[in-house]
Design an enzyme around this catalytic site. Structure first.
Site, mmCIF file in Angstrom:
data_model
loop_
_atom_site.group_PDB
_atom_site.id
_atom_site.type_symbol
_atom_site.label_atom_id
_atom_site.label_comp_id
_atom_site.label_asym_id
_atom_site.label_seq_id
_atom_site.Cartn_x
_atom_site.Cartn_y
_atom_site.Cartn_z
ATOM 1 N N ARG A 8 -10.298 -28.289 54.750
ATOM 2 C CA ARG A 8 -9.651 -27.184 54.063
ATOM 3 C C ARG A 8 -8.883 -27.776 52.881
ATOM 4 O O ARG A 8 -8.370 -28.904 52.955
ATOM 5 C CB ARG A 8 -8.696 -26.472 55.013
ATOM 6 C CG ARG A 8 -8.002 -25.272 54.407
ATOM 7 C CD ARG A 8 -7.050 -24.659 55.418
ATOM 8 N NE ARG A 8 -6.259 -23.582 54.812
ATOM 9 C CZ ARG A 8 -5.236 -22.984 55.408
ATOM 10 N NH1 ARG A 8 -4.888 -23.351 56.636
ATOM 11 N NH2 ARG A 8 -4.569 -22.031 54.795
ATOM 12 N N HIS A 9 -8.826 -27.040 51.792
ATOM 13 C CA HIS A 9 -8.088 -27.520 50.619
ATOM 14 C C HIS A 9 -6.641 -27.860 50.987
ATOM 15 O O HIS A 9 -6.091 -27.351 51.975
ATOM 16 C CB HIS A 9 -8.103 -26.465 49.513
ATOM 17 C CG HIS A 9 -7.489 -25.160 49.909
ATOM 18 N ND1 HIS A 9 -6.123 -24.958 49.980
ATOM 19 C CD2 HIS A 9 -8.050 -23.991 50.273
ATOM 20 C CE1 HIS A 9 -5.880 -23.728 50.360
ATOM 21 N NE2 HIS A 9 -7.030 -23.108 50.560
ATOM 22 N N GLY A 10 -6.014 -28.701 50.176
ATOM 23 C CA GLY A 10 -4.600 -28.987 50.360
ATOM 24 C C GLY A 10 -3.759 -27.734 50.139
ATOM 25 O O GLY A 10 -4.235 -26.722 49.606
ATOM 26 N N THR A 21 -4.030 -15.175 49.607
ATOM 27 C CA THR A 21 -4.673 -15.752 48.428
ATOM 28 C C THR A 21 -6.093 -15.242 48.216
ATOM 29 O O THR A 21 -6.418 -14.702 47.171
ATOM 30 C CB THR A 21 -4.674 -17.286 48.519
ATOM 31 O OG1 THR A 21 -3.345 -17.745 48.800
ATOM 32 C CG2 THR A 21 -5.127 -17.901 47.199
ATOM 33 N N GLY A 22 -6.968 -15.439 49.190
ATOM 34 C CA GLY A 22 -8.330 -14.949 49.061
ATOM 35 C C GLY A 22 -9.061 -15.539 47.872
ATOM 36 O O GLY A 22 -9.066 -16.747 47.661
ATOM 37 N N GLU A 87 -13.029 -18.650 49.841
ATOM 38 C CA GLU A 87 -12.170 -18.105 50.885
ATOM 39 C C GLU A 87 -12.563 -16.661 51.181
ATOM 40 O O GLU A 87 -13.189 -15.983 50.360
ATOM 41 C CB GLU A 87 -10.699 -18.179 50.430
ATOM 42 C CG GLU A 87 -9.664 -17.560 51.367
ATOM 43 C CD GLU A 87 -9.641 -18.184 52.747
ATOM 44 O OE1 GLU A 87 -10.667 -18.069 53.456
ATOM 45 O OE2 GLU A 87 -8.609 -18.752 53.139
ATOM 46 N N ASN A 184 -10.711 -19.789 56.012
ATOM 47 C CA ASN A 184 -11.571 -18.802 56.661
ATOM 48 C C ASN A 184 -13.058 -19.057 56.464
ATOM 49 O O ASN A 184 -13.850 -18.772 57.366
ATOM 50 C CB ASN A 184 -11.196 -17.395 56.197
ATOM 51 C CG ASN A 184 -9.909 -16.930 56.846
ATOM 52 O OD1 ASN A 184 -9.834 -16.782 58.060
ATOM 53 N ND2 ASN A 184 -8.880 -16.720 56.041
#
Length: 228
Positions: A8-10, A21-22, A87, A184
């Site tokens: 997952r991104h930082g 965020t989505g 996402e 997600n």
């Protein structure tokens, strides 16, 4: 033996502000940059050498992918970007503070929006501010493919063709694969890979910036799973 690494991104700027965020193209927070660099160092320490890397078309995931490769001395590894790894789209919740949204709609409703497998958030219209319909990076898509909001079920339906057409064939060729994406989209793929039930997927959390390694059998079933 095929090996797959999810990251997952930082931590992003909106993660730090506790905002949904989505598909909003939010950058990494300074802490998230350091998480991604540390993830790269751990990959190097583990001796994992990638053949190909996949990421989304969102800045926070792309930068995380770059840091993971740079700090594991593998920045030359080919990267393939796809909107299908984006996402989950949070619809009209995007940009809202999670705590304030819970105070308005109730903790239970927000928990359902966030964690239910098949409950959609309030949908965004194509004319709404922040809609992806007017974003140049999605210009090649049929407008009907651009979501106004997604649940995890729809996120998996969107990501699965990319898994089947790109990632799984690479793994079946015995390649070592990096997927730097989002909480997600990675949860959705983990559900598919691990055979997690609709109910149990609600409890799966993937932390920011921490590489998750899957050692796979030849049929891509999971032999071993661990975090670095």
């Amino acid at each position: 033996m095929p090996k797959l690494v999810f990251s997952r991104h930082g931590l992003s700027e909106w993660n730090a502000l506790n905002q949904f965020t989505g598909w909003a193209d939010v950058d990494l927070a300074p802490e998230g940059v350091e998480e991604a660099k540390e993830g790269g160092r751990k990959i190097k320490e583990a001796g994992i050498e990638f053949d190909v890397a996949y990421t989304s078309v969102l800045t926070r995931a792309i930068k995380t992918c770059n840091y993971l490769l740079e700090y594991s001395d593998q920045l030359w590894v080919p990267q393939i970007k796809s909107w299908r790894l984006n996402e989950r789209h949070y619809g009209k919740l995007q940009g809202l503070n999670k705590k304030e949204t819970a105070e308005k709609y109730g903790d239970e409703q927000v928990h359902i929006w966030r964690r239910s497998y098949d409950t959609l958030p309030p949908l965004m219209e194509a004319t709404d501010e922040g809609s992806a319909a007017n974003d140049r990076r999605y210009a090649m898509l049929d407008q009907r493919d651009i979501p106004g909001g997604e649940n995890l079920k729809v996120t998996l339906e969107r990501a699965l063709p990319f898994w089947q057409d790109e990632i799984a064939p690479a793994l079946k060729d015995n390649k070592t694969v990096l997927v730097a994406a989002h909480g997600n989209s990675l949860r959705a793929l983990a559900k598919h890979i691990e055979g997690i039930s609709d109910e149990d997927i609600m409890d799966l959390e993937i932390p920011t910036g921490k590489p998750l390694v899957y050692e796979l059998n030849d049929d891509l079933t999971v032999k071993e799973k661990y975090y670095l």
